[in-house]
Design a protein around this motif. Sequence first.
Motif, PDB file in Angstrom:
ATOM      1  N   TYR A 127       0.830  -1.211   0.000  1.00 61.96           N
ATOM      2  CA  TYR A 127       0.000   0.000   0.000  1.00 61.96           C
ATOM      3  C   TYR A 127       0.863   1.259   0.000  1.00 61.96           C
ATOM      4  O   TYR A 127       0.395   2.327  -0.345  1.00 61.96           O
ATOM      5  N   ASN A 128       2.110   1.159   0.438  1.00 57.83           N
ATOM      6  CA  ASN A 128       3.067   2.222   0.119  1.00 57.83           C
ATOM      7  C   ASN A 128       4.210   1.595  -0.664  1.00 57.83           C
ATOM      8  O   ASN A 128       5.239   1.225  -0.100  1.00 57.83           O
TER       9      ASN A 128
ATOM     10  N   TRP B 163       1.954   8.010  -0.700  1.00 52.87           N
ATOM     11  CA  TRP B 163       1.029   6.920  -1.022  1.00 52.87           C
ATOM     12  C   TRP B 163      -0.380   7.412  -1.352  1.00 52.87           C
ATOM     13  O   TRP B 163      -1.301   6.621  -1.482  1.00 52.87           O
TER      14      TRP B 163
END
Lengths: 233, 604
Positions: B140-141, B557
């Motif tokens: 997710y990042n 992100w």
Amino acid sequence: MILRTRFTKVGYLKYLSHLDMVRLFTRTFSKAGIPIKFSEGYNPHPKFSIGNPLPLGTESLAEYMDVELAYWMDPETFIERMNKSLPQGIQLIESKMVEKRASLTSMISWSHYEIRFMSDKLDEEDDFEEALSKWNSLSQVNITKKRKKGKKKVERQLDIKPLIGNITYKGKDNEDFHVLSALLKSGESGNLKPIELMEAMERELDLKVDLDMVMIKRLDVFTDEDGEIKELA
Amino acid sequence: MKVEKPSRYIGMEQNMVPKNPDEVDVRFAFSFPDVYEVGMSHLGMHILYNLINKEPRYSCERVFAPWVDMEDQMRKESIPLFAIESKDEVRSFDFLGFTLQYEMSYTNILNILDLAGIPIHSSDREEDFPLVIAGGPCAYNPEPLWEFIDLFVIGEGEEVTLELIKIYDRHKKKGYNKRKFLEEVQATMEGIYVPSLYDVSYNDDGTIKDRFPLISGLPETIEKRMIRDLDGMFSPETMIVPYMETVHDRISMELFRGCTHGCRFCQAGMIYRPIREKSVDRLLELAEKLVDSTGYENISLSSLSSCDYSQLHLLISSLMDRFEDRKVGVSLPSLRLDSVSIDILKEIEKVRKTGLTFAPEAGSQRLRDVINKGVDEEDLVNAVSYAFREGWSRIKLYFMIGLPTETDEDVMGIKELAYLVKDLFFNRPPEERKGNFSVTASASCFVPKPFTPFQWHGQDTIEEFHSKIDLVKGSIKDKKVTFNYHDPRVSYMEAIVARGDRRVSKVLYRAWEKGCRFDGWSEHFKYETWLEAMKELGIDGSFYANRNRDFSENLPWDFINPGPSKKYLQTEYTKAIKGETTRDCRLGCTGCGIKDCAMWGVFN
């Protein structure tokens, strides 16, 4: 009811530790629906014992375990069901009911090994016969055994000659390995690992053996009845 | 033996899927970038492994990080890294997929590529190398790994992995061109991020100015993948059973995904929303097959907060009924203090009774409100008292230090709760005290994570962590009470990578070059080396770890949509600072912004 069972440990599975083996069999009994007896108490565990565990990395055609059953199952069915779940390298080959007299560990006192190795010095078969006769003429060969006693490391000298039944040279195999056959003491009454034998031979005879490339396989185990070497009953 | 635990490398376990490489069209190497016994404990690996292997024309094999002794031997003998099943070189595969479970495993990824003889940088890999992909929560990042990974999968992998392989298969059959393939999947598929197709510009202060696609037709926002129907989804009916003892040596069954509590520190609680359950019937069917195929003696019911499962009583009693005579036990990996029910504990203890672990997370009620951990002291007292009455005697308590707004008073609450537990035991009449009492309070150093309300929060400095740790440590003078804590230096590095941007990839590469690997293992973590790497590159660690971000900042992100909106996270952060709580969203929607969330009919 105890089923004394012989099994193999070959190929990559020679790298399984004794604990790995115990875990493997525990699961396989359950998966194969073997009516194995469980111990009482909070954490019931199946009652079986493996005799005389091998050093990591040694193959074997002669591992033994005693399996205690809660009720009768005939040995053929037992073998068949277990082998279906066991991996190829670990297969049961023989099983029979025995009266419980003595533990496997206390009974097994000799192991017959096949030892394969490479040497930079030996070429002809005669070379080794010569080396072997020199070895046989030595009355005593000491090795250093290291042991951990609590946190301390203890070293002691041990003469391995009495731990050797016999050694014979079998020539070269098709992969160009020299092959030795050796009967060595095994178990509680004295124990000599094949690699310890090879290290001692290398030291005494300077055979230029590549000790990282020694392949060992246990072919059989025997019991000692009043000085007589016998098949395991 | 030259390497310890050689059974890490041999494979041939029960339920391994051996396939003939000549009979498959696409070969996928799945890698958990840590040592075998850690990787084999990961449920996601078992899911994807069986999912891919059930396709006759595709195969999935496993790759782990060789332990340092094995690495030495492999480098010495020039043995390239191989996959466990076929022992074929990893570089001969079509895909190499990493699961990103924790940031401190990233240097192992570089090391695995290197050991496999695969160029570490994505730009150095042409068609003759595997496509290197990555997924999992840390994806997710993705930016700190952007130079190394060709393609990231964002979200749940069950559907997207096979879709990806199918498209690749089609490309391969008509002449695979890496760039063309990557452009096609980025333009057409949801949940895919190809970092080389985007660029980033920076402001003078080092924050991100803008990010933009390099070619037209690519999405600006990446939507996560999420599976709606968990009963209909692929679930493994078998698991590989390792020979050696692993970290989680048991069947793992997922009851549901998502979580409704809204703890503000918890990334999983945000990114896995909304909550979706499997049915009891489906779980019983799976349990039966898993027990039959593995012979395991224990089923772990794993989810983010397993006690929340709406049919937990029914499920547990059905499992116990069905498996008791086969000596199969059931365990719950985490117990929430507020939902520990007497019946559940009683059911479980029938087979096995182990220590109990609770996670109050913070020492004081004020701070538990800040993080929205909806439990109070009374919950703890009730749960622990019950446990002692029923014969448990070992209690573990998990805490975090360095949470936003934390004071010394809050920190001392850790000691106070541990002592409270001790008093609860010894205040019982002597004849009712069973077992050998101990309480262990473990504290980890809080690492703010992307996509949580605390993503803007500056982490405590290493010095601040140490002074807080010393405060608790110095106050505990009781042999029955143990205090453990994590190394703040590891948490500092983790914070840098967790909220890192593209420039952090240089740090990872430099640290790996200088010998960093297995950073999650305290005996191999080389803090000084990490500092040197950052210094050489002119990168300031505190910019990433300790800096408070402004709500207006472009976070690295932000281009990923995990479900909950940025506005919701901001509201939650603002409420946190004020000590205001937010209710469990099953009691009524809290407006997190998930698209058409109807709780998927789970409740009522």
